[in-house]
Design an enzyme around this catalytic site. Structure first.
Site, short mmCIF file in Angstrom:
data_model
loop_
_atom_site.label_atom_id
_atom_site.label_comp_id
_atom_site.label_asym_id
_atom_site.label_seq_id
_atom_site.Cartn_x
_atom_site.Cartn_y
_atom_site.Cartn_z
N ASP A 53 0.84 -1.20 0.00
CA ASP A 53 0.00 0.00 0.00
C ASP A 53 0.87 1.25 0.00
OD1 ASP A 53 -2.14 -1.58 0.04
OD2 ASP A 53 -2.85 -1.02 2.05
N TYR A 56 2.21 1.94 -3.35
CA TYR A 56 1.13 2.39 -4.23
C TYR A 56 0.82 3.86 -3.93
CZ TYR A 56 -3.58 2.75 -6.19
OH TYR A 56 -4.69 3.16 -6.89
N SER A 102 -15.16 -19.41 11.89
CA SER A 102 -13.71 -19.25 11.93
C SER A 102 -13.23 -19.81 13.27
CB SER A 102 -13.33 -17.79 11.78
OG SER A 102 -14.05 -17.03 12.69
N LYS A 138 -2.87 -26.69 10.33
CA LYS A 138 -3.77 -25.67 9.80
C LYS A 138 -3.25 -25.28 8.42
CE LYS A 138 -6.08 -21.42 11.15
NZ LYS A 138 -5.87 -20.65 9.95
N ARG A 159 -15.97 -19.48 1.39
CA ARG A 159 -16.48 -19.16 2.71
C ARG A 159 -17.22 -17.83 2.74
NH1 ARG A 159 -14.58 -16.35 7.12
NH2 ARG A 159 -15.38 -17.12 9.09
N LYS A 317 -9.18 -29.98 17.87
CA LYS A 317 -10.65 -30.14 17.90
C LYS A 317 -11.02 -31.19 18.94
CE LYS A 317 -10.57 -29.48 12.94
NZ LYS A 317 -10.83 -30.03 11.61
N CYS A 459 -13.44 16.26 11.80
CA CYS A 459 -12.19 15.62 11.37
C CYS A 459 -12.47 14.70 10.17
CB CYS A 459 -11.58 14.82 12.52
SG CYS A 459 -10.08 13.96 12.01
#
Ligand code: IVH
Length: 708
Positions: A53, A56, A102, A138, A159, A317, A459
């Protein structure tokens, strides 16, 4: 892929704007227009930014600076005249029958121990009862759900926000790992369920990723930053033939809607997956204690680099399904599982400058602008410095060489300074006393961790951040109206307040003729906004951006008050901060005086009231329908639990009562219908007796709700 502009391989780029000659400026503006357009496409339409970012922003700033000096040279296709980029034409939406959740995160052995303790407490298990836990890697990919009916693959979706995803059926069908038909063999003898939705993670193997990038580079195509980006870019292709040509794979590890569940444990389900012909990760292990879990974690982390797929932690789990069911979920994560992240990845780079960002609630956050560096496969150009105390305690200065860390999806942070590489003359950072955006005084209240801009509504930074929050994924989630477009529309003066978004005709008329916006994309945006005129109460409350009111609190408020009208009336009544409405508000479990203060302050503020009045008149706010509690003897009743419960933990009691439509309060008042008192009950019991509230034993409560 080398980027000559970024690397400064081009002579012009390093020339200060003040020294540019007009002919050079024209050349550079042309190249900036093309380059920024490429980055816009990568960011908006391919979800695959290739620069940070910060880089950019630097390109756009340079473009603006040159234009300011040579106004005659502003091009028709200049980035400064282009407002964001049109949204990619979307995939059809699919509402998940069973939400895709999640996971909560654990970062240390203590966190994992806490997870096990919570499970033990919730289920009221004795200290010596073993909790079997399935520990599996994971996978760092993209979660998908695949639906089989009568054993045939029928539909697949991403998802999305967990409630609604995108239909990617034809794309997923092209994966070799995905069986078109389920093998009818089933060791449990239950056959294949008529409806079976399996859930898993699509990923790209590291070796395939490297080979793909080599091919792409040779062909002059796009080179991906890491396997996850490559998988995401490959899966979300409009043309399934492109997906088919990409080496995607999938591991399955869970389920969604299932017509008949024959398995009793996670382990049995994993076995069934393999029997049915799916890929399940073979590293899943059953563990019976914290030590076994930690050993598995250490073993997997040690072998991580040698695996041919990226993993970013472990998932634990609870193995027994009956326990999983009892544990249920909180907010959007199951109580029966947790993710244990691997240690953060770190890199060293130079901190070029410290700037100060103003957030939605006016909080001033120092931000480190870095020489871009790759941390765990992602280019990082900016990192948070949290607040002024953090910068002072670590003595972080401009020009310092710093260690940057990135863990999972959290914002990168500067964790330490490499002391012996400090340049001479580096000065300590000083937080400004004025808001860098609006010039208002910035003050730090007693006990606060950060300075805050006192400019409030004047602002601009706060206003634009509030708008961004309003349209964010868990709030209004308007497709094609992300943060970058909000910023662009704001800069044009098209959007000032949330209600302006719904002036659809006005907004879309302005987009006509803009580069990057075609009739079709404008029409899509129009539709996306119209769709969100109908909004659920909890999303609206969250979207308002009230300090301390996150998703969970928003849902709690929506559930408690049921409708917008009721919420508004209650907020007006509670302003006295002493009457019944106020007592009700702070009586809601998990809402204390501090949250109540922020809520009431928000509703009392005149400008906010204007915004709310405008929104009310243009939105269709869907009240919160209580869970299906027909026939529930406690629907709408207010219950308080106190003392020790014998058959279940306090949280389970609360969750169960709420599922039956009851409100669970933390303190006894005249509005309490039942006090469920276990052994050891004290002041609450006394108060209930004084007020004449019905007092039940745990057994009587279970009889009442049919729980035995
Ligand atoms: S189980 C109820 N198991 O991690 C959610 N998730 O941070 C059950 N993931 O959305 C998820 N590997 O996309 C589970 N072995 C695994 C996983 C896994 C990766 C992803 C999944 C989930 C995300 C949560």
């Amino acid at each position: 892929m080398p980027n000559p502009l970024k690397e400064g391989g081009d002579g012009l780029r390093s020339v200060s704007v003040d020294c540019l000659r007009p002919e050079d400026a024209a050349v550079e503006l042309e190249r900036l227009a093309a380059e920024i357009a490429d980055h816009d496409r990568a960011y908006y339409q391919q979800d695959a930014p290739v620069i940070s970012d910060a880089d950019y922003d630097a390109l756009r700033l340079r473009n603006e600076a040159i234009e300011a000096r040579f106004p005659k040279l502003v091009r028709a296709d200049s980035p400064s005249r282009r407002i964001g980029a049109a949204p990619v034409e979307g995939f059809a939406k699919v509402v998940h029958k069973v939400p895709m959740l999640s996971l909560a995160n654990a970062f240390s052995r203590e966190d994992v121990a806490d997870f096990l303790d919570r499970v033990r407490r919730f289920l009221n298990l004795s200290a010596d009862e073993a909790i079997e836990v399935m520990a599996e890697p994971k996978i760092d990919g993209l979660s998908v759900t695949a639906r089989y009916v009568d054993g045939r693959f029928e539909m697949a979706a991403t998802r999305g926000d967990g409630r609604e995803g995108e239909n990617i059926t034809e794309n997923l069908r092209t994966l070799k790992d995905l069986p078109d038909r389920i093998k009818p063999k089933d060791l449990l003898g239950g056959g294949v369920p008529e409806v079976l939705e399996v859930r898993g993670e699509v990923y790209m193997a590291k070796s395939d990723f490297r080979a793909l990038n080599e091919r792409q580079e040779a062909a002059g195509g796009k080179v991906f930053a890491n396997p996850r980006n490559a998988a995401a870019g490959s899966l979300r292709q409009k043309d399934p033939a492109v997906t088919a040509a990409r080496p995607l794979r999938v591991f399955f590890y869970g389920w969604g809607e299932v017509s008949e569940i024959a398995w009793k444990t996670q382990a049995e389900f994993n076995e069934s997956l393999v029997d049915w012909g799916f890929q399940a990760n073979s590293r899943a292990r059953l563990c019976r204690s914290l030590d076994e879990i930690m050993a598995e974690y250490v073993r997997t982390e040690a072998e991580r680099a040698a695996l041919d797929y990226d993993i970013d932690g472990m998932v634990y789990k609870v193995n027994r399904l009956d326990w999983q069911e009892r544990l249920g979920q909180v907010s959007r994560a199951p109580r029966w599982a947790t993710a244990h992240k691997f240690a953060a990845e770190k890199a060293t780079t130079v901190l070029k400058e410290i700037t100060v960002q103003v957030g939605r609630t006016g909080v001033l956050t120092p931000v480190a602008n870095l020489t871009p560096v790759t941390v765990g496969g992602v280019v990082v150009g900016r990192a948070t410095l949290h607040n002024e105390d953090y910068v002072r305690d670590k003595d972080i200065r401009e020009g310092d060489t710093v260690v940057v860390q990135r863990a999972g999806d959290v914002i990168p942070q500067v964790v330490e300074v490499v002391a012996d590489r400090r340049p001479a003359g580096a000065r300590p950072f000083r937080m400004p006393d004025e808001c860098p955006e609006c010039g208002s005084l910035a003050i730090r209240e007693a006990g606060a961790a950060a300075k805050r801009c006192t400019g409030g509504l004047i602002c601009p930074a706060q206003a634009v951040e509030r708008l961004k929050h309003f349209v964010s994924r868990d709030a209004f989630d308007i497709e094609g109206l992300g943060a970058k477009n909000i910023e662009a529309f704001w800069a044009e003066g098209w959007l000032k307040s949330p209600a302006d978004i719904f002036d659809v005709e006005g907004l879309t008329a302005k987009l006509e003729g803009r580069e990057g916006w075609k009739e079709k994309s404008i029409d899509n945006l129009r539709k996306a906004i119209e769709e969100r005129r109908t909004i659920s109460l909890d999303r609206l409350i969250y979207a308002l951006g009230i300090p301390q009111v996150g998703q969970a609190t928003a849902r709690l408020l929506a559930r408690t008050y049921g409708s917008w009208a009721a919420l508004k009336a209650a907020m007006a009544e509670a302003q006295d901060r002493e009457g019944e409405a106020y007592a009700d508000l702070i009586g809601i479990d998990q809402i204390g005086p501090s949250v109540a203060d922020d809520l009431l302050g928000f509703f009392a503020e005149p400008h906010n009231r204007d915004v709310l009045a405008a929104l009310e008149s243009i939105l269709d706010i869907q009240g919160m329908t209580a869970p299906d509690t027909e026939g529930s003897p406690v629907a709408g009743k207010t219950v308080v639990f106190t003392g020790t419960l014998e058959t279940m933990g306090r949280s389970e009691a609360k969750a169960r009562a709420e599922n039956l439509g009851a409100k669970v309060a933390g303190s006894v008042s005249a509005k309490t219908d039942y006090l469920v008192a276990g052994p050891g009950a004290g002041s609450k019991l006394k108060k209930a007796e004084e007020l004449g509230v019905t007092v039940l034993t745990e057994e009587e409560w279970l009889d009442l709700v049919g729980g035995r």
